[in-house]
Design an enzyme around this catalytic site. Structure first.
Site, short mmCIF file in Angstrom:
data_model
loop_
_atom_site.label_atom_id
_atom_site.label_comp_id
_atom_site.label_asym_id
_atom_site.label_seq_id
_atom_site.Cartn_x
_atom_site.Cartn_y
_atom_site.Cartn_z
N GLY A 143 19.20 -5.53 39.78
CA GLY A 143 20.55 -6.02 39.56
C GLY A 143 21.52 -5.20 40.39
O GLY A 143 21.12 -4.34 41.18
N MET A 188 25.03 -2.70 41.05
CA MET A 188 25.52 -1.44 40.50
C MET A 188 26.16 -1.71 39.14
O MET A 188 26.79 -2.76 38.96
CB MET A 188 26.59 -0.83 41.40
CG MET A 188 26.11 -0.44 42.77
SD MET A 188 25.58 1.27 42.86
CE MET A 188 27.04 2.15 42.39
N PHE A 189 26.03 -0.83 38.20
CA PHE A 189 26.61 -0.91 36.85
C PHE A 189 25.95 -1.97 35.98
O PHE A 189 26.47 -2.29 34.91
CB PHE A 189 28.13 -1.19 36.90
CG PHE A 189 28.92 -0.21 37.70
CD1 PHE A 189 29.26 1.04 37.17
CD2 PHE A 189 29.32 -0.50 38.99
CE1 PHE A 189 30.00 1.95 37.90
CE2 PHE A 189 30.05 0.41 39.74
CZ PHE A 189 30.40 1.63 39.19
N SER A 190 24.81 -2.52 36.38
CA SER A 190 24.21 -3.58 35.58
C SER A 190 23.29 -3.03 34.48
O SER A 190 22.71 -3.82 33.73
CB SER A 190 23.44 -4.55 36.49
OG SER A 190 22.34 -3.91 37.09
N THR A 218 19.56 1.85 35.07
CA THR A 218 19.13 3.19 34.65
C THR A 218 19.05 3.27 33.13
O THR A 218 18.10 3.85 32.59
CB THR A 218 20.09 4.26 35.22
OG1 THR A 218 20.06 4.17 36.65
CG2 THR A 218 19.68 5.65 34.79
N GLU A 260 16.48 4.19 41.31
CA GLU A 260 17.11 4.09 42.64
C GLU A 260 16.06 3.77 43.70
O GLU A 260 16.02 4.39 44.78
CB GLU A 260 17.86 5.37 42.99
CG GLU A 260 18.92 5.77 41.98
CD GLU A 260 20.14 4.84 41.98
OE1 GLU A 260 20.20 3.87 42.79
OE2 GLU A 260 21.03 5.06 41.13
N GLN A 312 15.77 1.56 45.85
CA GLN A 312 16.21 1.12 47.17
C GLN A 312 16.25 2.26 48.19
O GLN A 312 16.14 2.02 49.39
CB GLN A 312 17.58 0.43 47.08
CG GLN A 312 18.75 1.34 46.77
CD GLN A 312 18.90 1.68 45.29
OE1 GLN A 312 18.20 1.14 44.46
NE2 GLN A 312 19.80 2.58 44.98
N CYS A 323 32.07 -8.41 36.22
CA CYS A 323 32.95 -8.40 37.39
C CYS A 323 34.27 -7.72 37.02
O CYS A 323 34.94 -8.13 36.07
CB CYS A 323 33.20 -9.81 37.88
SG CYS A 323 34.40 -9.89 39.22
N CYS A 343 31.48 -10.51 40.85
CA CYS A 343 30.76 -11.77 40.78
C CYS A 343 30.74 -12.42 42.17
O CYS A 343 31.40 -11.96 43.10
CB CYS A 343 31.38 -12.71 39.76
SG CYS A 343 32.94 -13.43 40.31
P1 ADP Z 1 23.01 0.94 36.95
O1 ADP Z 1 21.89 1.92 36.88
O2 ADP Z 1 22.56 -0.49 37.03
O3 ADP Z 1 24.01 1.24 38.03
P2 ADP Z 1 23.80 2.19 34.46
O4 ADP Z 1 22.63 1.99 33.56
O5 ADP Z 1 23.94 3.53 35.12
O6 ADP Z 1 23.80 1.02 35.57
O7 ADP Z 1 25.16 1.95 33.70
C1 ADP Z 1 25.41 0.82 32.91
C2 ADP Z 1 26.67 1.12 32.10
O8 ADP Z 1 27.78 1.19 32.99
C3 ADP Z 1 27.08 0.07 31.11
O9 ADP Z 1 26.36 0.16 29.90
C4 ADP Z 1 28.55 0.40 30.91
O10 ADP Z 1 28.71 1.40 29.93
C5 ADP Z 1 28.96 1.00 32.25
N1 ADP Z 1 29.83 0.15 33.08
C6 ADP Z 1 30.90 0.58 33.80
N2 ADP Z 1 31.45 -0.42 34.50
C7 ADP Z 1 30.73 -1.54 34.25
C8 ADP Z 1 30.79 -2.90 34.69
N3 ADP Z 1 31.71 -3.33 35.57
N4 ADP Z 1 29.88 -3.77 34.21
C9 ADP Z 1 28.93 -3.34 33.32
N5 ADP Z 1 28.82 -2.08 32.87
C10 ADP Z 1 29.69 -1.17 33.33
MG MG Z 2 21.31 3.48 38.11
ZN ZN Z 3 34.78 -12.18 39.53
#
Ligand code: ADP
Ligand code: MG
Ligand code: ZN
Length: 195
Positions: free
Chosen positions: A16, A18-20, A23, A90, A92, A146, A178
């Site tokens: 997914g 970033m921020f999805s 982790t 990570e 990628q 988004c 998005c």
């Molecule tokens: P990833 O590893 O995919 O980058 P993380 O697991 O580190 O994501 O972080 C997910 C957390 O980030 C969510 O549970 C939420 O608390 C936080 N977060 C901050 N901004 C956003 C956003 N725009 N959409 C979703 N979660 C977000």
């Molecule tokens: Mg991560």
């Molecule tokens: Zn949007």
């Protein structure tokens, strides 16, 4: 019917933008495996020292110890016969070599959980995740929110000027966007998937 394969390894991919929550999901799966008394180990690329050198850290500050490695092959050397579950965050940053490493581990009977970006900052497929999706037994695609409109977000918008494919960063460098709110770079009008 059984919920998980028996007497064999397998590959799970969590991908997914970033921020999805990739982790977070990796941490959750490894935590549950530990509760089930499985022996686990997590690897991360050494290049990613954003929050901690020896931990994976979610944007919500969940943490778990990990071993930083430079090359994907180092993972093979560091996984002993006693390990049941191998987590890799990570993905990628490891490049295409990670595919053979994950296959090798799964063939050795390990449960391999790989988390990583499936698209780069221009929205193009970002190896090794696309190839890992093909060979994995289980795939999960997460969406973020988004920041512009609140829709489910599958893209990582870089908000700095760099055009390097790899720029390690978090909230200061990227936003979840998005499809509609995502802007491709002005110098990349093709939006194609070719380099
Ligand atoms: P990833 O590893 O995919 O980058 P993380 O697991 O580190 O994501 O972080 C997910 C957390 O980030 C969510 O549970 C939420 O608390 C936080 N977060 C901050 N901004 C956003 C956003 N725009 N959409 C979703 N979660 C977000
Ligand atoms: Mg991560
Ligand atoms: Zn949007």
């Amino acid at each position: 019917m059984q919920l998980q394969p028996r007497d064999t390894g397998w590959i799970e991919v969590v991908c997914g933008s970033m921020f999805s929550g990739k982790t977070e999901e990796l941490i959750r799966r490894v935590r549950l495996a530990r509760i089930a008394r499985q022996k686990t180990v997590i690897f991360k690329p050494r290049v990613d020292d954003r929050y901690a050198e020896r931990q994976i850290v979610s944007h919500d500050d969940q943490r778990m110890d990990s071993i930083p490695v430079v090359h994907a092959e180092e993972i093979l050397e560091r996984v002993g016969d006693d390990i049941d579950v191998v987590g890799i965050d990570e993905a990628q940053f490891f490049g295409i070599d990670l595919v053979a490493v994950c296959e090798n581990l799964a063939n050795r009977g390990k449960r391999v959980i790989v988390a990583g970006l499936d698209q780069d900052y221009r929205g193009r497929p970002f190896e090794p995740i696309p190839s890992l999706l093909s060979v994995a037994e289980f795939v999960t695609k997460n969406l973020a929110v988004c920041v512009k409109c609140g829709n489910p977000a599958n893209r990582s918008q870089r908000i700095t000027g760099s055009t390097a494919r790899i720029v390690v960063g978090a909230a200061e460098a990227y936003e979840a966007r998005c499809r509609r709110c995502f802007n491709t770079e002005p110098d990349d009008p093709s939006e194609g998937i070719d380099d």
